[in-house]
Design an enzyme around this catalytic site. Structure first.
Site, PDB file in Angstrom:
ATOM      1  N   THR A  36      12.551  35.893   2.478  1.00  0.00           N
ATOM      2  CA  THR A  36      11.604  34.887   2.975  1.00  0.00           C
ATOM      3  C   THR A  36      12.190  33.476   3.046  1.00  0.00           C
ATOM      4  O   THR A  36      12.123  32.842   4.104  1.00  0.00           O
ATOM      5  CB  THR A  36      10.311  34.922   2.126  1.00  0.00           C
ATOM      6  OG1 THR A  36       9.770  36.239   2.206  1.00  0.00           O
ATOM      7  CG2 THR A  36       9.283  33.917   2.601  1.00  0.00           C
ATOM      8  N   THR A  46      16.861  31.096  -4.530  1.00  0.00           N
ATOM      9  CA  THR A  46      15.523  31.645  -4.290  1.00  0.00           C
ATOM     10  C   THR A  46      14.646  31.528  -5.532  1.00  0.00           C
ATOM     11  O   THR A  46      13.642  32.208  -5.659  1.00  0.00           O
ATOM     12  CB  THR A  46      15.631  33.123  -3.883  1.00  0.00           C
ATOM     13  OG1 THR A  46      16.299  33.825  -4.936  1.00  0.00           O
ATOM     14  CG2 THR A  46      16.433  33.301  -2.617  1.00  0.00           C
ATOM     15  N   GLY A  83      11.267  38.381  -1.642  1.00  0.00           N
ATOM     16  CA  GLY A  83      11.423  37.108  -2.348  1.00  0.00           C
ATOM     17  C   GLY A  83      12.742  36.423  -1.986  1.00  0.00           C
ATOM     18  O   GLY A  83      12.854  35.196  -2.056  1.00  0.00           O
ATOM     19  N   HIS A  84      13.740  37.207  -1.584  1.00  0.00           N
ATOM     20  CA  HIS A  84      15.030  36.648  -1.188  1.00  0.00           C
ATOM     21  C   HIS A  84      15.112  36.421   0.316  1.00  0.00           C
ATOM     22  O   HIS A  84      15.692  35.445   0.773  1.00  0.00           O
ATOM     23  CB  HIS A  84      16.171  37.569  -1.655  1.00  0.00           C
ATOM     24  CG  HIS A  84      16.346  37.562  -3.139  1.00  0.00           C
ATOM     25  ND1 HIS A  84      17.431  37.000  -3.754  1.00  0.00           N
ATOM     26  CD2 HIS A  84      15.544  38.017  -4.130  1.00  0.00           C
ATOM     27  CE1 HIS A  84      17.303  37.115  -5.067  1.00  0.00           C
ATOM     28  NE2 HIS A  84      16.167  37.744  -5.328  1.00  0.00           N
ATOM     29  N   ASN A  87       8.749  31.801  -4.417  1.00  0.00           N
ATOM     30  CA  ASN A  87       8.160  31.474  -3.114  1.00  0.00           C
ATOM     31  C   ASN A  87       6.675  31.212  -3.259  1.00  0.00           C
ATOM     32  O   ASN A  87       6.137  30.284  -2.660  1.00  0.00           O
ATOM     33  CB  ASN A  87       8.370  32.625  -2.130  1.00  0.00           C
ATOM     34  CG  ASN A  87       9.833  32.842  -1.827  1.00  0.00           C
ATOM     35  OD1 ASN A  87      10.459  32.000  -1.208  1.00  0.00           O
ATOM     36  ND2 ASN A  87      10.383  33.943  -2.301  1.00  0.00           N
ATOM     37  N   GLY A 130      11.693  39.022 -14.726  1.00  0.00           N
ATOM     38  CA  GLY A 130      12.731  38.180 -14.118  1.00  0.00           C
ATOM     39  C   GLY A 130      12.572  36.693 -14.425  1.00  0.00           C
ATOM     40  O   GLY A 130      12.394  36.286 -15.570  1.00  0.00           O
ATOM     41  N   GLU A 149       4.582  27.891  -2.355  1.00  0.00           N
ATOM     42  CA  GLU A 149       3.470  27.935  -1.401  1.00  0.00           C
ATOM     43  C   GLU A 149       2.212  27.321  -2.018  1.00  0.00           C
ATOM     44  O   GLU A 149       1.473  26.590  -1.356  1.00  0.00           O
ATOM     45  CB  GLU A 149       3.216  29.381  -0.957  1.00  0.00           C
ATOM     46  CG  GLU A 149       4.327  29.901  -0.043  1.00  0.00           C
ATOM     47  CD  GLU A 149       4.421  31.423   0.024  1.00  0.00           C
ATOM     48  OE1 GLU A 149       3.449  32.110  -0.346  1.00  0.00           O
ATOM     49  OE2 GLU A 149       5.486  31.924   0.434  1.00  0.00           O
ATOM     50  N   VAL A 196      -0.293  40.872   3.466  1.00  0.00           N
ATOM     51  CA  VAL A 196      -1.138  39.807   3.996  1.00  0.00           C
ATOM     52  C   VAL A 196      -0.255  38.615   4.360  1.00  0.00           C
ATOM     53  O   VAL A 196       0.915  38.580   3.980  1.00  0.00           O
ATOM     54  CB  VAL A 196      -2.183  39.340   2.951  1.00  0.00           C
ATOM     55  CG1 VAL A 196      -3.117  40.466   2.585  1.00  0.00           C
ATOM     56  CG2 VAL A 196      -1.499  38.770   1.703  1.00  0.00           C
ATOM     57  N   ASP A 244      23.055  33.958  -0.480  1.00  0.00           N
ATOM     58  CA  ASP A 244      22.276  34.168  -1.690  1.00  0.00           C
ATOM     59  C   ASP A 244      23.226  34.128  -2.898  1.00  0.00           C
ATOM     60  O   ASP A 244      24.402  34.467  -2.787  1.00  0.00           O
ATOM     61  CB  ASP A 244      21.617  35.548  -1.603  1.00  0.00           C
ATOM     62  CG  ASP A 244      20.515  35.739  -2.621  1.00  0.00           C
ATOM     63  OD1 ASP A 244      19.350  35.691  -2.221  1.00  0.00           O
ATOM     64  OD2 ASP A 244      20.814  35.948  -3.815  1.00  0.00           O
TER      65      ASP A 244
HETATM   66 BR1  BUP Z   1       2.834  40.932  -1.701  1.00  0.00          BR
HETATM   67  C1  BUP Z   1       2.969  39.656  -0.349  1.00  0.00           C
HETATM   68  N1  BUP Z   1       2.202  38.808   1.717  1.00  0.00           N
HETATM   69  O1  BUP Z   1       1.245  40.666   0.883  1.00  0.00           O
HETATM   70  P1  BUP Z   1       7.826  35.711  -4.269  1.00  0.00           P
HETATM   71  C2  BUP Z   1       3.876  38.640  -0.406  1.00  0.00           C
HETATM   72  N2  BUP Z   1       3.951  37.719   0.599  1.00  0.00           N
HETATM   73  O2  BUP Z   1       3.111  36.968   2.570  1.00  0.00           O
HETATM   74  P2  BUP Z   1       8.399  38.495  -5.099  1.00  0.00           P
HETATM   75  C3  BUP Z   1       3.097  37.787   1.661  1.00  0.00           C
HETATM   76  O3  BUP Z   1       6.208  37.250   0.136  1.00  0.00           O
HETATM   77  P3  BUP Z   1      10.912  37.842  -6.195  1.00  0.00           P
HETATM   78  C4  BUP Z   1       2.094  39.768   0.767  1.00  0.00           C
HETATM   79  O4  BUP Z   1       3.890  34.612   0.265  1.00  0.00           O
HETATM   80  C5  BUP Z   1       6.081  35.066  -0.686  1.00  0.00           C
HETATM   81  O5  BUP Z   1       6.523  34.210   0.320  1.00  0.00           O
HETATM   82  C6  BUP Z   1       4.683  35.569  -0.361  1.00  0.00           C
HETATM   83  O6  BUP Z   1       8.012  36.145  -2.757  1.00  0.00           O
HETATM   84  C7  BUP Z   1       4.985  36.683   0.574  1.00  0.00           C
HETATM   85  O7  BUP Z   1       7.705  37.030  -5.104  1.00  0.00           O
HETATM   86  C8  BUP Z   1       6.922  36.320  -0.654  1.00  0.00           C
HETATM   87  O8  BUP Z   1       6.555  35.004  -4.441  1.00  0.00           O
HETATM   88  C9  BUP Z   1       7.125  36.918  -2.020  1.00  0.00           C
HETATM   89  O9  BUP Z   1       9.039  34.957  -4.634  1.00  0.00           O
HETATM   90  O10 BUP Z   1       9.894  38.273  -5.070  1.00  0.00           O
HETATM   91  O11 BUP Z   1       8.085  39.214  -3.888  1.00  0.00           O
HETATM   92  O12 BUP Z   1       8.002  39.123  -6.378  1.00  0.00           O
HETATM   93  O13 BUP Z   1      10.436  38.450  -7.485  1.00  0.00           O
HETATM   94  O14 BUP Z   1      12.199  38.422  -5.719  1.00  0.00           O
HETATM   95  O15 BUP Z   1      10.875  36.358  -6.202  1.00  0.00           O
END
Ligand code: BUP
Length: 459
Positions: free
Chosen positions: A20, A138, A17-18, A359, A378, A363, A338, A115
């Protein structure tokens, strides 16, 4: 001296999540002719981080890479056993040690983009090197406001106020319901809270806060802060989102994309709870029953462990074989990583059941896909509020934090049907998608903001 090619050091912290948004921003900056240094911590918490970093770097050999060895914490101040929180704390404590690594670079760095979790150390280094320092946020602007206000909230007088109140008042902003405040925030000694407090104190000394959001998504909070009606000590909030994918296909041939291509338009529910959510077996059972009873086609990314390398069970050990058998023609459950962006961009997707990691919210916004928010921990409840208000989704706040109570199959079934049939929601989500595309397109607010930021680094 005037440089035509700014050299930016990017310093993300732990978790996909950070990472990406930093990689997405890196790709955007490269396309605008910036020179980049990427600082990554070693070791990473998850395998996903490690593979994404190496694929990204092999696609962009022009990026200078610094592996920053974070010493493991001898004595964690953290009460948490969350490996990501512990890594935040460890990275935060040693962040200032990037100084010699950056000081020796040629051409010299023009700015550090860091960050929030390492803001304090990164800001000290930037000041010392005489370069600019931007924060790359983020999360939502609403949650960022809460973190920015945390140093005040955690002082004892304010904390008393927190205990009794139904909401938290940040002067100049819409109050936040207490039920959306992450439980660790009520304990100033919690390692996660203490880490955020010490880094939030550095925010006023930064040159700006780059946000993966866009103007029309959080207009009130944005104008209150940027017009100095709230949190007036903060630097400019710079919305540059939704950040676009950096176009890596991690798994080559996928099973799910050909399958999605065969499904009717807007017929499939996509379910994912992010990269670090361990859902309980009981909750998985209720969800699978509710999903089955809803009758919709589905694509479900299932995880049972917080960190991917602990994920050992086969699907058959988590879901009943009869469920898998009964739904095999209309559903797919996946345990691997995925490409979520590709999935959300597929015409077959009609709705997204999401934990509301920021994220994921961006999206969904970028693709105009309606969301059923099921926040777990969180920032996610705050993010869910934001997306509901923006018209992108629906949310039943009584479902609580992840694991707080068992959400029953009939509740899930009802909400999924609402997600897939509500025409008003569908058209609102589509117009959010149009706004998002406008923001990142030529002449759009997000695009102009990133161009202006890069321009300002050329002096
Ligand atoms: Br699971 C998964 N494929 O299988 P978030 C996640 N993602 O592309 P998180 C994939 O990881 P925090 C998978 O599209 C997004 O860009 C998803 O970030 C991608 O949540 C990223 O959505 C995940 O912010 O992190 O992972 O819980 O809680 O730190 O924001």
């Amino acid at each position: 001296s005037v440089t035509s090619q700014p050299h930016i050091a990017l310093f993300p912290s732990a978790g996909m999540g950070h990472l990406t948004p930093f990689l997405r921003l890196a790709s955007l900056l490269l396309s605008h002719n910036c020179k980049l240094t990427l600082i990554t911590t070693k070791p990473t918490v998850s395998v996903a981080e490690c593979t994404h970093i190496s694929s990204f770097l092999s696609k962009h050999p022009e990026i200078n890479h610094i592996e920053f060895h974070v010493p493991p914490m001898q004595h964690s101040g953290s009460i948490s056993d969350d490996p990501f929180f512990i890594q935040f704390e460890a990275t935060s404590r040693s962040a200032h040690q990037i100084h010699p690594l950056l000081a020796s670079l040629t051409p010299p760095v023009s700015a550090i983009f860091s960050d929030l979790v390492v803001a304090n150390g990164a800001n000290k280094v930037a000041v010392d090197l005489g370069v600019k320092n931007y924060i790359v946020s983020t999360t939502s602007l609403k949650f960022l406001s809460l973190m920015a206000y945390l140093p005040i909230l955690t002082t004892s007088d304010a904390a008393k106020l927190v205990d009794g109140a139904a909401e938290i008042e940040i002067p100049g902003l819409t109050p936040l319901p207490i039920s959306s405040i992450p439980p660790p925030f009520f304990n100033a000694d919690h390692g996660f809270t203490a880490t955020l407090v010490s880094n939030a104190k550095a925010l006023p000394f930064c040159n700006g806060i780059l946000m993966n959001t866009f103007e029309s998504f959080e207009p009130e909070t944005l104008s209150a802060i940027n017009n100095k009606r709230a949190l007036s000590n903060l630097p400019s909030i710079l919305p540059i989102g939704p950040l676009e994918t950096y176009g890596l296909n991690m798994n080559g041939q996928t099973r799910y994309l050909p399958w999605l291509n065969d499904q009717p338009a807007e017929s499939v529910v996509f379910l994912s709870f992010g990269s670090r959510m361990a859902m309980s077996k009981d909750q998985i059972k209720e969800l699978s029953d509710g999903l089955e009873r809803s009758g919709y086609r589905f694509l479900w990314v299932l995880k049972t462990k917080k960190v991917d390398k602990d994920e050992k069970e086969d699907l058959g050990e988590i879901l009943s074989s009869s469920f898998l058998e009964r739904t095999k023609n209309r559903g797919m459950v996946i345990k691997e990583w995925v490409n979520q962006q590709d999935i959300l961009g597929n015409a077959a997707i009609g709705g997204f059941v999401s934990h509301c990691g920021w994220n994921s919210v961006m999206e969904a916004a970028g693709n105009g896909v309606p969301v059923l928010a099921w926040p777990q921990h969180g920032d996610q409840r705050t993010n869910a509020e934001v997306l509901e208000k923006a018209g992108l989704g629906i949310w039943d706040a009584t479902w609580g934090w992840g694991g707080q109570r068992l959400v029953k199959q009939d509740e899930i079934q009802r909400k999924i049907s609402e997600l897939m049939t509500d025409e008003k929601l569908k058209s609102k989500a589509k117009s959010v998608g149009d706004e998002a595309k406008k923001a990142t397109g030529n002449g759009g607010t997000s695009k102009n903001t990133i161009l202006e930021t890069i321009e300002s680094l050329k002096q």
